[in-house]
Design a protein around this motif. Structure first.
Motif, PDB file in Angstrom:
ATOM      1  N   TYR A  36      59.279  56.657  36.831  1.00 14.56           N
ATOM      2  CA  TYR A  36      58.274  57.663  37.172  1.00 14.56           C
ATOM      3  C   TYR A  36      57.033  57.541  36.299  1.00 14.56           C
ATOM      4  O   TYR A  36      55.910  57.648  36.789  1.00 14.56           O
ATOM      5  N   ILE A  37      57.242  57.285  34.991  1.00 14.13           N
ATOM      6  CA  ILE A  37      56.074  57.248  34.099  1.00 14.13           C
ATOM      7  C   ILE A  37      55.313  55.929  34.187  1.00 14.13           C
ATOM      8  O   ILE A  37      54.198  55.825  33.699  1.00 14.13           O
ATOM      9  N   SER A  38      55.904  54.886  34.788  1.00 13.96           N
ATOM     10  CA  SER A  38      55.153  53.654  34.997  1.00 13.96           C
ATOM     11  C   SER A  38      54.332  53.815  36.269  1.00 13.96           C
ATOM     12  O   SER A  38      54.893  54.001  37.339  1.00 13.96           O
ATOM     13  N   PRO A  39      53.005  53.796  36.160  1.00 15.86           N
ATOM     14  CA  PRO A  39      52.177  54.097  37.333  1.00 15.86           C
ATOM     15  C   PRO A  39      52.422  53.114  38.477  1.00 15.86           C
ATOM     16  O   PRO A  39      52.571  51.919  38.243  1.00 15.86           O
ATOM     17  N   PRO A  40      52.478  53.614  39.718  1.00 14.87           N
ATOM     18  CA  PRO A  40      52.708  52.728  40.859  1.00 14.87           C
ATOM     19  C   PRO A  40      51.495  51.839  41.123  1.00 14.87           C
ATOM     20  O   PRO A  40      50.369  52.222  40.822  1.00 14.87           O
ATOM     21  N   GLU A  41      51.758  50.658  41.666  1.00 14.89           N
ATOM     22  CA  GLU A  41      50.662  49.751  42.038  1.00 14.89           C
ATOM     23  C   GLU A  41      50.036  50.300  43.317  1.00 14.89           C
ATOM     24  O   GLU A  41      50.719  50.480  44.316  1.00 14.89           O
ATOM     25  N   GLU A  44      44.166  48.205  46.399  1.00 14.86           N
ATOM     26  CA  GLU A  44      42.788  48.660  46.552  1.00 14.86           C
ATOM     27  C   GLU A  44      42.146  47.929  47.712  1.00 14.86           C
ATOM     28  O   GLU A  44      42.406  46.749  47.933  1.00 14.86           O
ATOM     29  N   VAL A  72      35.692  49.301  43.502  1.00 18.42           N
ATOM     30  CA  VAL A  72      35.900  50.102  42.298  1.00 18.42           C
ATOM     31  C   VAL A  72      35.351  49.393  41.061  1.00 18.42           C
ATOM     32  O   VAL A  72      35.397  49.933  39.965  1.00 18.42           O
ATOM     33  N   GLU A  73      34.839  48.168  41.258  1.00 20.13           N
ATOM     34  CA  GLU A  73      34.345  47.388  40.118  1.00 20.13           C
ATOM     35  C   GLU A  73      32.851  47.638  39.874  1.00 20.13           C
ATOM     36  O   GLU A  73      32.071  47.633  40.819  1.00 20.13           O
ATOM     37  N   LEU A  95      36.536  44.342  25.387  1.00 18.77           N
ATOM     38  CA  LEU A  95      37.424  45.499  25.472  1.00 18.77           C
ATOM     39  C   LEU A  95      37.006  46.467  26.574  1.00 18.77           C
ATOM     40  O   LEU A  95      37.099  47.683  26.407  1.00 18.77           O
ATOM     41  N   ASP A  96      36.508  45.911  27.706  1.00 22.69           N
ATOM     42  CA  ASP A  96      36.399  46.735  28.897  1.00 22.69           C
ATOM     43  C   ASP A  96      35.204  47.693  28.981  1.00 22.69           C
ATOM     44  O   ASP A  96      35.149  48.530  29.869  1.00 22.69           O
ATOM     45  N   CYS A  97      34.260  47.634  28.043  1.00 24.40           N
ATOM     46  CA  CYS A  97      33.094  48.512  28.149  1.00 24.40           C
ATOM     47  C   CYS A  97      32.188  47.998  29.266  1.00 24.40           C
ATOM     48  O   CYS A  97      32.369  46.900  29.763  1.00 24.40           O
TER      49      CYS A  97
END
Lengths: 155, 387
Positions: A36-41, A44, A72-73, A95-97
């Motif tokens: 449950y805590i592992s987010p589902p794929e 997109e 979404v990118e 790092l994703d900024c």
């Protein structure tokens, strides 16, 4: 039959039985929680092409760049020269900024950790480990005589 | 009145052993020596924790954890709700002061070697509570959903993602998906108001219980002095001093909240570039600055940036294990090596923080804290003249 002769007496069996049941019970509780805590794929919707406005876009003219929503990118679109539009993934490979284009310095810059990319998206200074992914830019003239529409698509 | 109290106590006594607790409190003492001031730092951290719980519950009444509403709800708290600005400002200030005092508490316990036998577990639980406090800070930072928090969270979670093998899963687990979105916000909210408080309550309870069972540790250098001096009664002498400190802290908090209210900033926009001076909370600054210095590249499939991250994790683990690693303190009551490591670590943290901010303030704050504790030690640690 005594415990000594079999080596696996009643007590030991009950302990083993209870132990495994308890283990099984715990597993039955923990497994769904971990899943449950592992987010589902979530698939997109694939975007292959977006219209990024006209070449006389005031934001583009003034700041020299704009961030375009490519699905979404975030994609950075800037003018490297007159009618020379380029687009790259705006996500810094460090790092994703989200990066910006610096008109004066003629470079792509990440404010988070000072990563520098050249006008071809190559990482030239600072911590970024890889270049930015390039996108294709086309100028499409819809009405003759009017400023062209900028179309960004996957390279 | 006195008779009514007595009757209530008698009624209670027949049901629960109240007198045992009263006896315990009556006989509890605190050792007195020149570093007794150290004993107030943990209590001070606890005070800020209590303020956090109280103001946090109040903020929950109006806060809405979604990307669409979070920023607006904090804005609403700060501009429309009566005293909302005060509650939110106190929550932010108190969070920072709590971490600051936790740092001081940790440092004094470390340098006073209070982790030595039999207090190993007190140290371990304390370290874990400290990490939880940082988790509170990290998760709470995102909740106003402003630009600064958005990018700090992007960077922070991406850092976790660069750890080999498990990193990818940890990042997705933290973010609740591939990206930092409204889903991340709900997740962080859950951590901030339910999971972390539950863990913290349990661990903090255990930590405080252990402190009560074992009493205060005396630094090895003060043992002789503490043996010669009369200890302080916990109730009311130490308790009232603690309370006085809390009162001062409350006044400082109110002043900070009123005169330097916490900013809200601009609403997060996943499609806007990071602006200059993007930075995490000050207590993550030394790690952030270290990461800034690491060049891009890979070695054996591991990105360079993963190396300092793994080293920081290792340092955290070693910190927890200090009581089991420091054999010198058990053998001969001395461990100058550990003191030296501690000094280097503090210098590294302060130096990197100062560098990160391009400011001397962190250095002055560190030196000021040492001076402040030294002055307090001078004022409170001296032997009182017999009257």
């Amino acid at each position: 039959m005594s415990e000594a002769t079999t080596g696996f007496g009643r007590r030991k069996f009950i302990n083993w039985f209870l132990g495994t049941s308890l283990g099984g019970l715990l597993l039955m509780i923990v497994y769904p929680i971990v899943r449950y805590i592992s987010p589902p794929e979530i698939p997109e919707a694939t975007t292959n092409q977006v219209e990024a406005g006209r070449e006389d876009d005031p934001e583009l003219l003034e700041k020299g760049y704009k961030i375009v929503q490519f699905g979404v990118e975030p994609v950075i679109l800037f003018a490297a020269g007159p009618r020379d539009f380029r687009a790259f993934s705006a996500t810094c490979t460090h790092l994703d900024c989200i990066v910006e284009f610096q008109k004066q310095e003629k470079r792509i810059f990440c404010n988070c950790h000072g990563g520098v990319y050249d006008l071809n998206g190559r990482n030239v200074a600072g911590p970024p480990p890889r270049p930015l992914t390039a996108y294709r830019v086309d100028l499409v003239e819809t009405t003759p005589g009017q400023p062209a529409t900028i179309v960004v698509s996957k390279a | 009145m006195a008779r009514a109290t007595e009757r209530v106590l008698a009624w209670l006594e027949e049901r629960v052993p109240v007198s045992t607790v009263i006896e315990l409190v009556k006989h509890k003492t605190v050792p007195m020596h020149r570093l007794s001031v150290y004993y107030y730092l943990g209590g001070m951290t606890l005070f800020f924790f209590i303020v956090q719980v109280t103001t946090g519950i109040l903020l929950m009444l109006y806060y809405r954890p979604s990307a669409e509403e979070a920023f607006e709800s904090v804005e609403f708290i700060m501009t429309v709700v009566p005293f909302g600005w005060l509650i939110r400002s106190i929550h932010s200030w108190s969070a920072n002061l709590m971490i600051f005092f936790a740092f001081l508490h940790l440092a004094t316990v470390f340098f006073g070697k209070a982790y030595r036998k039999p207090r190993e577990l007190t140290w371990v639980t304390g370290c874990l509570v400290f990490f939880l406090a940082m988790g509170f800070g990290f998760s709470g930072y995102l909740l106003p959903w402003n630009k600064l928090a958005f990018f700090a969270t992007k960077v922070g979670t991406d850092i976790a993602g660069s750890v080999p093998l498990v990193g990818e899963w940890v990042m997705r687990f933290l973010r609740g998906g591939e990206r930092v979105t409204g889903g991340t916000l709900s997740r962080f909210y859950g951590w901030h108001v339910a999971i972390l408080p539950a863990l913290a309550t349990g661990l903090l309870g255990l930590h405080l219980l252990l402190v009560q069972l074992q009493g205060m540790s005396v630094p090895p250098s003060c043992e002789k002095e503490a043996a010669e001096r009369r200890p302080l009664k916990f109730f009311p002498d130490f308790f009232l001093r603690d309370l006085f400190g809390w009162l001062v802290a409350l006044a400082v908090l109110a002043a900070l909240a009123a005169f330097l209210p916490w900013e809200l900033g601009e609403k997060a926009d996943p499609f806007a570039p990071a602006y200059k001076n993007i930075r995490p909370e000050w207590y993550f600054m030394f790690m952030f600055q270290t990461l800034k210095l690491v060049p891009g590249g890979e070695i054996a499939g591991i990105e360079y940036e993963a190396i300092p991250i793994m080293l920081f994790n290792l340092a955290g683990l070693l910190l927890v294990l200090v009581p089991f690693l420091d054999r010198g303190i058990v053998r001969n009551g001395r461990s100058p090596g550990f003191t030296a490591i501690g000094v280097v670590a503090v210098a590294y943290i302060v130096g990197m923080t100062a560098w990160g901010y391009h400011s001397w303030v962190p250095v002055w704050v560190a030196l000021g804290s040492i001076l402040f504790i030294a002055l307090l030690a001078l004022a409170t640690g001296r032997k009182r003249r017999a009257r």
